[in-house]
Design a protein around this motif. Structure first.
Motif, short mmCIF file in Angstrom:
data_model
loop_
_atom_site.label_atom_id
_atom_site.label_comp_id
_atom_site.label_asym_id
_atom_site.label_seq_id
_atom_site.Cartn_x
_atom_site.Cartn_y
_atom_site.Cartn_z
N THR A 1 6.08 -9.18 -7.91
CA THR A 1 5.24 -8.22 -8.61
C THR A 1 4.53 -7.29 -7.62
O THR A 1 3.34 -7.01 -7.78
CB THR A 1 4.18 -8.94 -9.47
N MET A 2 5.26 -6.80 -6.64
CA MET A 2 4.66 -5.93 -5.62
C MET A 2 4.15 -4.62 -6.22
O MET A 2 3.22 -4.03 -5.71
CB MET A 2 5.65 -5.66 -4.49
N ASP A 3 4.76 -4.17 -7.31
CA ASP A 3 4.30 -2.93 -7.95
C ASP A 3 2.87 -3.09 -8.48
O ASP A 3 2.07 -2.16 -8.41
CB ASP A 3 5.23 -2.52 -9.08
N THR B 1 -2.93 -1.92 -7.62
CA THR B 1 -4.27 -2.41 -7.30
C THR B 1 -4.78 -1.77 -6.02
O THR B 1 -5.94 -1.34 -5.94
CB THR B 1 -4.25 -3.95 -7.14
N MET B 2 -3.92 -1.68 -5.01
CA MET B 2 -4.32 -1.08 -3.74
C MET B 2 -4.56 0.43 -3.88
O MET B 2 -5.42 0.99 -3.22
CB MET B 2 -3.28 -1.37 -2.65
N HIS C 1 1.60 -12.08 -0.04
CA HIS C 1 2.37 -13.33 -0.14
C HIS C 1 2.53 -13.76 -1.59
O HIS C 1 3.64 -14.10 -2.03
CB HIS C 1 1.68 -14.43 0.68
N LYS C 2 1.44 -13.74 -2.36
CA LYS C 2 1.49 -14.14 -3.77
C LYS C 2 2.42 -13.23 -4.57
O LYS C 2 3.24 -13.70 -5.37
CB LYS C 2 0.10 -14.08 -4.40
N HIS C 3 2.28 -11.93 -4.37
CA HIS C 3 3.06 -10.99 -5.17
C HIS C 3 4.54 -10.98 -4.77
O HIS C 3 5.40 -10.67 -5.60
CB HIS C 3 2.45 -9.58 -5.09
N ILE D 1 0.85 -1.18 0.00
CA ILE D 1 0.00 0.00 0.00
C ILE D 1 0.89 1.23 0.00
O ILE D 1 1.79 1.33 0.83
CB ILE D 1 -0.92 0.03 1.25
N PRO D 2 0.67 2.17 -0.91
CA PRO D 2 1.42 3.42 -0.86
C PRO D 2 1.12 4.17 0.43
O PRO D 2 -0.03 4.21 0.87
CB PRO D 2 0.92 4.21 -2.07
#
Length: 189
Positions: free
Chosen positions: A113-115, A120-121, A106-108, A61-62
């Motif tokens: 692919t956290m970006d 998305t968030m 966990h998946k990202h 989350i930014p």
């Protein structure tokens, strides 16, 4: 006659004393219920905000949207009654959000692919209402659960299985097309 008047006065004083004791105990019980309710609400709110901070630290989350997302718990009782059912709904929403975002983190992380999750968030935070009045029962019972569900992405194994199924379907389609071409070629000969 004087004894009857004195006995009546003593009886009335006793009844008044009993009534005051019962009323005082009822008020104490009601205050205790309010304290338990407020404590549960504070625990849920603190848990949500702590997890939101963890998601910010994880890069999901930014940081500029953490306050916007925290508005989910901050505005819950703005236009809703302080009832047990509403508090239970808040607890369900908080757990749904935390579990969903936790799984996505966990998946990202595994896919690096956290970006994508951060984007998305960000979109999720932008979809949240901007004024407190919009955080109403319809929002918490219908809109927000649907928005949280949209945060879920397919599992890695699900994507691999879907890709494999599409390849199998394409192969079957190609084989059927080849069989039809062969039948047409044979028919022309």
């Amino acid at each position: 006659m004087n004894y009857i008047i004195i006995a009546t006065i003593v009886l009335l004083i006793t009844l008044l004393g009993v009534y005051l004791v019962i009323e005082n105990n009822r008020k104490k019980a009601k205050n205790a219920e309010k304290q338990v309710f407020n404590q549960r609400h504070n625990e849920v709110t603190l848990h949500f905000k702590t997890k939101t901070s963890e998601f910010v630290a994880a890069g999901a989350i930014p940081s500029k949207y953490s306050g916007t997302i925290n508005a989910i718990v901050n505005n819950f009782f703005v236009v809703q009654a302080h009832t047990e059912d509403n508090l239970n709904q808040l607890e369900r929403i908080v757990e749904l959000f935390i579990l969903t975002v936790g799984e996505e983190v966990h998946k990202h992380r595994e896919k690096d692919t956290m970006d994508t999750l951060k984007d998305t968030m960000t979109a999720f935070a932008k979809e949240l209402p901007t004024n407190g009045v919009a955080y109403n029962k319809d929002f918490y019972y219908e809109s927000l659960p649907a928005m949280i569900t949209l945060l879920k992405t397919a599992d890695i194994t699900d994507v691999e299985n879907q890709d494999k199924d599409e390849i199998d379907i394409d192969a079957d389609s190609d084989q059927n097309n080849q069989t039809e071409v062969n039948k047409l070629a044979t028919a022309q000969i």
